[in-house]
Write an enzyme that holds these catalytic residues in place. Structure first.
Site, PDB file in Angstrom:
ATOM      1  N   LYS A 169      62.947  32.819  36.445  1.00  0.00           N
ATOM      2  CA  LYS A 169      64.097  31.814  36.422  1.00  0.00           C
ATOM      3  C   LYS A 169      65.196  30.971  36.080  1.00  0.00           C
ATOM      4  CE  LYS A 169      58.983  29.870  37.340  1.00  0.00           C
ATOM      5  NZ  LYS A 169      59.233  29.407  39.053  1.00  0.00           N
ATOM      6  N   LYS A 205      45.091  24.613  35.452  1.00  0.00           N
ATOM      7  CA  LYS A 205      44.432  24.244  36.128  1.00  0.00           C
ATOM      8  C   LYS A 205      44.353  22.232  36.474  1.00  0.00           C
ATOM      9  CE  LYS A 205      44.987  28.524  38.653  1.00  0.00           C
ATOM     10  NZ  LYS A 205      46.218  28.531  39.276  1.00  0.00           N
ATOM     11  N   HIS A 225      53.118  35.008  30.792  1.00  0.00           N
ATOM     12  CA  HIS A 225      53.553  34.066  31.441  1.00  0.00           C
ATOM     13  C   HIS A 225      54.425  33.357  29.971  1.00  0.00           C
ATOM     14  CE1 HIS A 225      53.575  34.703  35.110  1.00  0.00           C
ATOM     15  NE2 HIS A 225      52.940  34.468  35.570  1.00  0.00           N
ATOM     16  N   HIS A 255      57.637  36.701  37.001  1.00  0.00           N
ATOM     17  CA  HIS A 255      58.418  36.089  37.835  1.00  0.00           C
ATOM     18  C   HIS A 255      58.654  34.839  37.041  1.00  0.00           C
ATOM     19  CE1 HIS A 255      55.201  33.728  38.839  1.00  0.00           C
ATOM     20  NE2 HIS A 255      55.759  32.370  38.733  1.00  0.00           N
TER      21      HIS A 255
END
Ligand code: NAD
Length: 495
Positions: A183, A346, A241, A179
């Site tokens: 963008k 994270k 990614h 995904h």
């Protein structure tokens, strides 16, 4: 590429988080803006015992939660709901499939309807789903299948997933979604590079000192601890990614973008194949693994990764990393000697995804008597949270007398430059699937080349079995990630 008149968008896993939080809201926005084919239906498949009305009620709730209030439109919600159907089916059960096939055949234009099969389920279910679609006569072109990450957890398992899907669907029918490529700012990177002339002469090792790619999250793993522990940051973020972003920065100009040819994917593959292979010594020196401990995020105390795992009932001897930083190089004529530093994690101190291209220092400084400071030029592409671009350069501070220099920036914020809503990545990608445009999807050889490069790193980490370096939640990651870049005389850039 032409929009088909009729389309059946079949979502396996239609009651799951991905479907309700991302896919249905994206389809809603497309419908709201009249971008869906007039005769589009959405057929959700899941194990839930729901009829069409029950599913519509679930989706109504999901839309009210996940669509911004200014785009909530009663008539548009009803229109999307009227397109929805739900089929209760355990895809591992061989007997129930006739109901789904019956629904798909039950329309006057069934023969000419474009069928999209979106697999929003665990990859272990890709095999049974594809086999049943094949034997039911549903997989012939122009049918399409969309695969979500993770595609494998190493090269062999990625090949196995690709094989199982490839037994039924031709590569020209398989859309592997990342995904990030949907963008706006990521696509704008292609436009910035290939629709302007000023950058291209500088876009190489003569002018560029190094490139940084950062994808930082403030969230922890929370309820996904069990899934995440079998993955880790390299699987979850770097292999897909971050390497995809790197490809768009480093690729050669393609012949055509967006016209249905393979040029963009061909060029990205060449970049992946040119990544410098890592020896065990390189891995020890050029990679850093981290794991968050308890700390503070947004003024709130938060648990460490191991505590979250324990709460989820998973074993506490985990060696999984929640942070990776690494240094690599693209070994070709354009990029020889230019380091690419990647980092992702994270529970960091900020949520941001950005690419920073740092140019070399001016070769000579003629401002002998100057005051103030200068910095190397930088181009920052902000992927999130606020999509945009920034060029950092040095300027003269206004005032009489000598030269006082100061770094300043030219800013392009998408939100203020274009008086338009920036669509969610899934909206763009789902419409590309419906139209049959594969440019922004990963081809099999790309996915496998990315795994082939990552695999030695994974294997070496497994062999050495060292625990990741700890960082307190809410900080910028382990100190070793700073050492990694600072020993080269460089530093992480915060935009
Ligand atoms: P989820 O657990 O929320 O939903 C799973 C869905 O699959 C449910 O609708 C469930 O009914 C259905 N399902 C499970 N087993 C089934 C079976 N045997 N037969 C029929 N239906 C079955 O999962 P999710 O978060 O929506 O993720 C789905 C997949 O997409 C996973 O592989 C995940 O890794 C991937 N993914 C999710 C996200 C996300 O944001 N949630 C993002 C990227 C990738």
């Amino acid at each position: 590429m032409q929009l088909p008149e009729a389309c059946d968008f079949v979502v396996f896993g239609g009651t799951g988080d991905l479907a309700l939080r991302k896919l249905l809201p994206a389809l809603y926005q497309c419908d709201l803006e009249d971008r869906l084919p007039a005769e589009a239906r959405v057929v959700a498949v899941s194990r839930s015992e729901l009829d069409d009305e029950g599913y519509r009620a679930e989706v109504r709730r999901a839309l009210s939660e996940h669509v911004a209030s200014e785009y909530q439109d009663l008539a548009a919600v009803e229109r999307l709901l009227s397109r929805l159907h739900h089929v209760t089916l355990d895809v591992e059960d061989d007997h129930d499939w006739h109901t789904l096939f019956g629904v798909l055949k039950d329309r006057p234009d069934a023969e000419s309807t474009i069928r999209v099969f979106y697999l929003a389920v665990a990859p272990s279910l890709f095999g049974p789903i594809c086999r049943h679609l094949g034997s039911g006569g549903m997989a012939d072109a122009p049918a399409r299948v969309v695969l979500e990450k993770p595609i494998g957890h190493d090269l062999a398992s990625a090949r196995a997933v690709n094989d199982v899907v490839g037994e039924v669907f031709d590569e020209s029918q398989i859309f592997r979604i990342d995904h990030y490529l949907g963008k706006e700012s990521v696509q704008n990177l292609l436009v910035t590079r290939f629709a302007n002339t000023f950058l291209e002469p500088l876009w190489n090792s003569h002018s560029i000192d190094h490139v940084q790619i950062t994808v930082a999250e403030t969230l922890g793993v929370g309820a996904r601890a069990d899934y995440y522990d079998r993955a880790g940051a390299l699987h979850d973020m770097v292999q897909n990614h971050l390497l995809q972003l790197l490809c768009l920065v480093a690729m050669e100009p393609p012949i055509e973008i967006g016209g249905g040819r393979e040029d963009v994917r061909d060029e990205k593959l060449k970049v992946l194949q040119a990544l410098k292979p890592m020896s065990p010594e390189d891995i020890d020196r050029d990679t850093v693994r981290g794991r968050y401990a308890s700390g503070w995020v947004g003024g709130e105390p938060v648990a460490g990764y191991l505590e979250e795992l324990a709460t989820a009932g998973s074993p506490a001897d985990s060696l999984t990393e929640t942070f990776v930083a690494l240094r690599t190089e693209v070994q070709n004529w354009r990029w020889a000697g230019v380091p690419f530093y990647l980092r992702t994690g994270k529970r960091l101190d900020r949520r941001t995804s950005e690419i920073v291209v740092v140019f070399k220092d001016a070769p000579y400084d003629p401002f002998r008597q100057r005051e103030g400071i200068t910095e190397p030029n930088r181009l920052t592409i902000r992927v999130q949270p606020e999509e945009g671009m920034r060029i950092h350069l040095n300027a003269k501070e206004p005032g009489p007398g000598g030269y006082r220099l100061k770094p300043v920036s030219l800013d392009l914020s998408y939100a203020s430059a274009f008086d338009k809503r920036s669509p969610d990545a899934y909206e763009r990608l789902l419409m590309d699937v419906i139209r049959g445009n594969m440019t922004l999807f990963m081809r099999r050889d790309e996915v496998e080349a990315a795994w082939a490069w990552c695999e030695p790193i994974l294997r070496h980490w497994e062999t050495t079995a060292l625990p990741p370096k700890t960082y307190p939640a809410g900080t910028a990651g382990p100190t070793a990630s700073f050492t990694l870049i600072e020993r080269d005389g460089r530093s992480w850039q915060e935009s």
